[in-house]
Design an enzyme around this catalytic site. Structure first.
Site, PDB file in Angstrom:
ATOM      1  N   ARG A 243       0.839  -1.182   0.000  1.00 44.40           N
ATOM      2  CA  ARG A 243       0.000   0.000   0.000  1.00 44.40           C
ATOM      3  C   ARG A 243       0.886   1.248   0.000  1.00 44.40           C
ATOM      4  NH1 ARG A 243      -3.439  -2.485  -1.883  1.00 44.40           N
ATOM      5  NH2 ARG A 243      -5.580  -2.796  -1.193  1.00 44.40           N
ATOM      6  N   GLU A 272      -3.571   7.444  -4.495  1.00 48.93           N
ATOM      7  CA  GLU A 272      -3.730   7.001  -5.890  1.00 48.93           C
ATOM      8  C   GLU A 272      -4.998   7.582  -6.504  1.00 48.93           C
ATOM      9  OE1 GLU A 272      -3.727   2.725  -6.226  1.00 48.93           O
ATOM     10  OE2 GLU A 272      -1.879   2.591  -5.081  1.00 48.93           O
ATOM     11  N   HIS A 290      -0.561   0.150 -10.128  1.00 53.17           N
ATOM     12  CA  HIS A 290      -1.299  -0.770  -9.244  1.00 53.17           C
ATOM     13  C   HIS A 290      -1.775  -2.014 -10.019  1.00 53.17           C
ATOM     14  CE1 HIS A 290      -3.707  -0.900  -5.250  1.00 53.17           C
ATOM     15  NE2 HIS A 290      -3.431  -2.125  -5.680  1.00 53.17           N
TER      16      HIS A 290
END
Ligand code: DGY
Length: 325
Positions: A243, A272, A290
């Protein structure tokens, strides 16, 4: 009997949407409009639809206000992710709403992504690719873009859960020495010879490459800060596919710019899809959007996990297999 209404926040693989539409009155999102970044909008749509279940995803905003505003009809939120840092689980529990995720099925794919980043960082693959695309490659040269090998290096895995252990299995094939840091030491059958560290500083000072696999949330916020980076060896490599908020971006950017950290590979970011602009001008960082679990096989399996959990709660009146709250 009427099918339960299922609010689906994102576009999903075709077979998963077809299966959802077969068994539910599914309100799909064929354009993949990202309205679920707004928690109030999730609650508004769930109310309008009379949703019994919500199939959400990483990046949706299931914060306390959203959950408080959900209609009584909502019995379950199932997230198309293993991470649950986008959901206020305590708020859901207080409302009696079940929360489930998609563990196990994405461990290998996410470890593959970490390994990809590790290779990209060590072997300067991003720089090489950019050079070729820009038409700047002038041919083979004995000293061009020399990276470092992974063979024999000490890989430090922060968070030795399923994904971390899959990465360790891959790294053994590269003859790496595996070290790990976690809250507790794991039993030998899970360690498979990996060396446990009960102290951050000793762990960081020992390893050549750090791969981060910790959940988001306040407990891990900016874990990799300037002090911990300084503890790492000169020329070490950092990979993060866990993360984004667990890295202090300014500190990592400074360490990459000074060369104290040789290179980094990142798949996740704080806030993000924004990416700290400091990374964009650095050659020694590989940046992916991601992609951790983004394989056709894994995304299909994640969809099936979501449906298993929905079916249990909404069709079979049973406890869901992957309850997190
Ligand atoms: C997860 O499952 O938590 C991922 O980060 C989303 O692919």
């Amino acid at each position: 009997m009427a099918k339960p209404v299922l609010l689906v926040t994102r576009k999903l693989p075709e077979a998963i949407e077809a299966r959802a539409a077969r068994d539910y009155d599914a309100r799909l999102n064929p354009q993949d409009a990202h309205w679920a970044v707004d928690g109030a909008e999730i609650a508004r749509r769930a109310t309008e639809a009379g949703a019994a279940g919500i199939l959400g995803a990483a990046g949706d905003r299931f914060d306390a206000a959203c959950i408080k505003a959900l209609p009584e009809s909502v019995k379950i939120i199932t997230t198309f992710s293993v991470g649950t840092d986008h959901i206020d689980i305590a708020a859901a529990r207080a409302r009696g709403i079940v929360v489930t995720n998609t563990p196990e099925v994405l461990s290998f794919a996410t470890a593959e992504c970490a390994f990809t980043l590790m290779l990209m960082a060590a072997r300067r693959a991003g720089e090489g690719e950019r050079m070729v695309r820009a038409g700047k490659w002038e041919g083979w040269a004995p000293t061009q873009l020399m990276g470092v090998t992974l063979e024999g290096k000490k890989l430090g895995i922060l968070g030795f859960g399923r994904i971390g252990r899959e990465l360790a299995a891959m790294a053994r094939g590269f003859r790496m020495e595996i070290h790990y840091r976690d809250i507790n030491r794991l039993p030998p059958e899970l360690e498979q010879g990996a060396i446990y560290h009960d102290d951050d500083d000793r762990f960081l000072a020992t390893i050549d490459i750090l791969s981060m696999h910790v959940p988001g949330g306040e407990g891990t916020r900016k874990w990799l800060n300037a002090k911990r980076l300084a503890t790492m060896q000169q020329g070490a490599i950092v990979v993060n596919s866990g993360r984004g908020p667990s890295v202090d971006d300014e500190a990592l950017i400074a360490a990459l710019a000074s060369g104290h950290i040789r290179a980094a590979g990142l798949d996740v970011y704080d806030n993000e899809p924004k990416v700290n602009p400091g990374y964009l001008t650095l050659e020694n960082v590989a940046l992916l959007p991601h992609l951790g679990s983004a394989t056709i096989e894994t995304r299909h399996a994640m969809g099936l996990r979501c449906l298993e959990n929905l079916d249990a709660v909404l069709l079979q009146g049973k406890a869901p297999p992957h309850r997190v709250g």
